[in-house]
Design a protein around this motif. Structure first.
Motif, PDB file in Angstrom:
ATOM      1  N   PRO A 242       1.233  -1.267  -0.229  1.00 17.59           N
ATOM      2  CA  PRO A 242       0.542  -0.130   0.094  1.00 17.59           C
ATOM      3  C   PRO A 242       0.938   0.906   0.023  1.00 17.59           C
ATOM      4  O   PRO A 242       1.602   1.075   0.602  1.00 17.59           O
ATOM      5  CB  PRO A 242      -0.338   0.303   1.286  1.00 17.59           C
ATOM      6  CG  PRO A 242      -0.981  -1.867   1.802  1.00 17.59           C
ATOM      7  CD  PRO A 242       0.571  -2.096   1.433  1.00 17.59           C
ATOM      8  N   THR A 254      -2.146  -2.743  -7.197  1.00 16.36           N
ATOM      9  CA  THR A 254      -2.888  -3.649  -5.606  1.00 16.36           C
ATOM     10  C   THR A 254      -3.526  -4.998  -6.683  1.00 16.36           C
ATOM     11  O   THR A 254      -3.444  -5.528  -7.569  1.00 16.36           O
ATOM     12  CB  THR A 254      -3.267  -2.697  -5.533  1.00 16.36           C
ATOM     13  OG1 THR A 254      -4.461  -2.966  -6.386  1.00 16.36           O
ATOM     14  CG2 THR A 254      -3.408  -1.492  -5.214  1.00 16.36           C
ATOM     15  N   GLU A 287      -3.506   1.851  -7.466  1.00 18.20           N
ATOM     16  CA  GLU A 287      -2.671   1.929  -6.683  1.00 18.20           C
ATOM     17  C   GLU A 287      -1.901   3.745  -6.616  1.00 18.20           C
ATOM     18  O   GLU A 287      -1.747   4.181  -7.916  1.00 18.20           O
ATOM     19  CB  GLU A 287      -1.008   1.229  -7.786  1.00 18.20           C
ATOM     20  CG  GLU A 287      -0.416   1.339  -6.911  1.00 18.20           C
ATOM     21  CD  GLU A 287       1.203   0.377  -7.908  1.00 18.20           C
ATOM     22  OE1 GLU A 287       1.170  -1.204  -6.276  1.00 18.20           O
ATOM     23  OE2 GLU A 287       1.528   0.182  -8.653  1.00 18.20           O
ATOM     24  N   GLY A 298      -3.079   4.745   6.558  1.00 19.20           N
ATOM     25  CA  GLY A 298      -4.228   4.420   5.843  1.00 19.20           C
ATOM     26  C   GLY A 298      -5.018   2.856   7.434  1.00 19.20           C
ATOM     27  O   GLY A 298      -5.298   2.063   6.093  1.00 19.20           O
ATOM     28  N   PRO A 440      -4.340   4.387   0.205  1.00 20.97           N
ATOM     29  CA  PRO A 440      -4.387   3.068  -0.303  1.00 20.97           C
ATOM     30  C   PRO A 440      -4.409   1.797   0.103  1.00 20.97           C
ATOM     31  O   PRO A 440      -4.013   1.870   1.008  1.00 20.97           O
ATOM     32  CB  PRO A 440      -2.812   3.432  -0.733  1.00 20.97           C
ATOM     33  CG  PRO A 440      -3.308   4.906  -0.761  1.00 20.97           C
ATOM     34  CD  PRO A 440      -3.943   5.225   0.489  1.00 20.97           C
ATOM     35  N   GLY A 441      -4.777   0.781  -0.591  1.00 20.62           N
ATOM     36  CA  GLY A 441      -4.600  -0.506   0.352  1.00 20.62           C
ATOM     37  C   GLY A 441      -6.147  -0.723   1.061  1.00 20.62           C
ATOM     38  O   GLY A 441      -6.051  -2.150   1.568  1.00 20.62           O
ATOM     39  N   ASP A 444      -7.499  -3.916  -1.573  1.00 19.49           N
ATOM     40  CA  ASP A 444      -7.131  -4.634  -1.134  1.00 19.49           C
ATOM     41  C   ASP A 444      -7.727  -5.657   0.026  1.00 19.49           C
ATOM     42  O   ASP A 444      -7.597  -7.023   0.270  1.00 19.49           O
ATOM     43  CB  ASP A 444      -5.850  -4.191  -1.054  1.00 19.49           C
ATOM     44  CG  ASP A 444      -5.107  -4.423  -2.603  1.00 19.49           C
ATOM     45  OD1 ASP A 444      -5.894  -4.009  -3.635  1.00 19.49           O
ATOM     46  OD2 ASP A 444      -3.661  -4.316  -3.056  1.00 19.49           O
TER      47      ASP A 444
END
Length: 492
Positions: A242, A254, A287, A298, A440-441, A444
């Motif tokens: 991330p 990602t 990403e 995050g 970000p992340g 996922d």
């Protein structure tokens, strides 16, 4: 996730979830109910996988698979090398058959193959040595060579995800060789970014697996349920960290990006993969670096305060539904004399989402990446967004229930996951009216949850969930990229 505290990075596309909510839930109002007598938590096999039947069997070598006749330098007799060599032979067969049909020219197989043990070998390859290439597999254009680490990477993949994970990685590396053979037809030159090359290679891998799933392979057989689950899990495992930028030279994508590209190839074929270019990638890649104002790195702690923010975020997103929105309450995670999908349950009688805050707080701890690589038990969870998305999945069932839609029919779990994805899309930009914003992340983390045997994001009111991870991930992706209206069209 990130609470709004500063201006985020802008996105090249936006999802109009709030305004689409009324149309989405209203058109599913007359669906019939079903599954009332099933055991809570039972897996469901519904629909198809990109037009193929849903199948359940052990994936791997066919019983009478031939022995490949390939020259592989430094090859061993290990099970990993047997799978790897067969994978190379198989994907070479695929491209030999399909390349002329798709691109009007004969296919030239990769010239050189290398298996290595980075702890024992020091073989010169592609300007370096194999001792420096631990936990790696790669394609070297100047030598037209595919190489793989048989002693560290491949055993880890096979032990964690099964043999199809090895086939996935080598199918991907062979995809890079295909790019260089296509050249301008695939838009590949010295200026092409790494992320475009990697997305294309993942997409080519999906097209190859479609051919395999149609039983065209001499070597392997793959089920569209458990077999593709192995593939999706391995793509999740080899995701970028991330906060990495898609503009970096090492960017691969990602887990959301990589599974998207694989599914695109599986569903639409190699010709579609060759059309992936920078503009297409830029239009939907997830990403990106962390926002400088993201003080939480995050991950938010799952607490009364952040669940209250989640309530506000969901209420904002579904304001257009014009129904009484469910209230999230911390009272154990199950409903009195009703649904029990703890740690979060939608309770129709009181129009509440019952949660077990303490359990969700543990579940929402950051993913332990080191434990992932070790294959050991982790003290962490699946991340804050996985926990928030489980709560959101029960919330959107309340919205659907409020307009009379079925929340326990065969497609209810996928529709629910799709609506969670649409909510995620709605908070993915830098709109200051949002009280929460994706970091970000986060996506996922949702994929990690969807690939769990006990996934709740793609489960119906009673916890029945679709058996295959491919369909679960696809449903979230559709909602995220296309908004809520697609949820009704795809999962009515």
């Amino acid at each position: 996730m990130n609470r709004i505290g500063g201006r985020g990075a802008s996105r090249p596309w936006r999802t109009t979830f709030v305004t689409a909510a009324v149309a989405t839930v209203a058109t599913v109002a007359l669906l019939a109910t079903a599954c009332g007598t099933e055991t809570p938590g039972k897996l469901q096999t519904v629909g198809d996988i990109a037009g193929l039947p849903v199948t359940h069997f052990e994936s791997g070598f066919k019983p009478n698979a031939p022995t490949p006749r390939l020259a592989v330098r430094n090859v061993s007799g290990s099970q990993e090398d047997k799978v790897a060599v067969a994978a190379i032979a198989d994907v070479s067969d695929y491209w030999t058959q399909l390349f002329p049909r798709h691109f009007g020219q004969q296919f030239r197989p990769v010239r050189s193959l290398l298996s290595y043990d980075p702890e024992a070998d020091e073989i010169e390859v592609c300007g370096a040595t194999t001792a420096d290439a631990a936990m790696n597999a790669f394609y070297c254009p100047p030598e037209d060579l595919v190489a793989w680490d048989r002693s560290m990477l491949l055993p880890l993949l096979r032990e964690r995800f099964g043999p199809m994970a090895i086939v996935t990685v080598l199918g991907h590396e062979y995809g890079h060789a295909v790019q260089y053979r296509l050249g301008e037809r695939a838009g590949i030159d010295e200026q092409t970014s790494t992320i475009v090359k990697e997305q294309q290679a993942d997409c080519f891998t999906g097209a190859y697996f479609r051919w395999m799933a149609e039983d065209n392979s001499k070597y392997f057989t793959v089920s569209t349920s458990e077999g593709l689950n192995q593939v999706m899990a391995s793509l999740f495992f080899i995701r970028d960290e991330p906060g990495q930028s898609a503009a970096e030279a090492s960017a691969h994508g990602t887990a959301f990006d990589r599974t998207y590209a694989f599914q695109l190839g599986f569903e639409q074929g190699a010709l579609k993969c060759a059309d992936i270019d920078q503009a297409e990638v830029d239009s939907r890649i997830t990403e990106q670096p962390f926002d400088p104002n993201d003080s939480s790195g995050g991950d938010l702690r799952i607490s009364e305060e952040t669940v209250a923010l989640l309530q506000r975020s969901l209420d904002q997103a579904f304001a257009g539904a014009q129904v009484e929105t469910p209230k999230i309450v911390d009272d154990g995670g199950s409903c009195p004399d009703g649904p029990d999908t703890a740690p979060a349950s939608y309770c129709p009688e009181g129009n509440t989402v019952s949660i077990d805050l303490a359990t969700l707080a543990d579940f929402g701890q950051p993913i332990d990446r080191e434990a992932e690589f070790r294959g050991t038990e982790s003290d962490g969870g699946l991340g804050d967004f996985a926990a928030f998305a489980e709560i959101a999945s029960r919330y959107v069932q309340g919205i659907q229930h409020g307009v009379g839609a079925s929340v326990d029919n065969a497609n209810a779990g996928l529709r629910t996951s799709c609506l969670v994805g649409a909510w995620a899309g709605a908070i993915s930009g830098d709109d200051h009216d949002n009280v929460l914003r994706l970091s970000p992340g986060d996506l996922d983390e949702a994929i990690a949850e969807l690939l769990q045997p006990r996934s709740l994001i793609a489960a119906d009111l009673n916890g029945h969930r679709v058996a295959n991870g491919f369909a679960r991930v696809e449903s979230l992706r559709q909602g995220y990229l296309q908004g809520s209206q697609v949820c009704t069209r795809s999962y009515n």
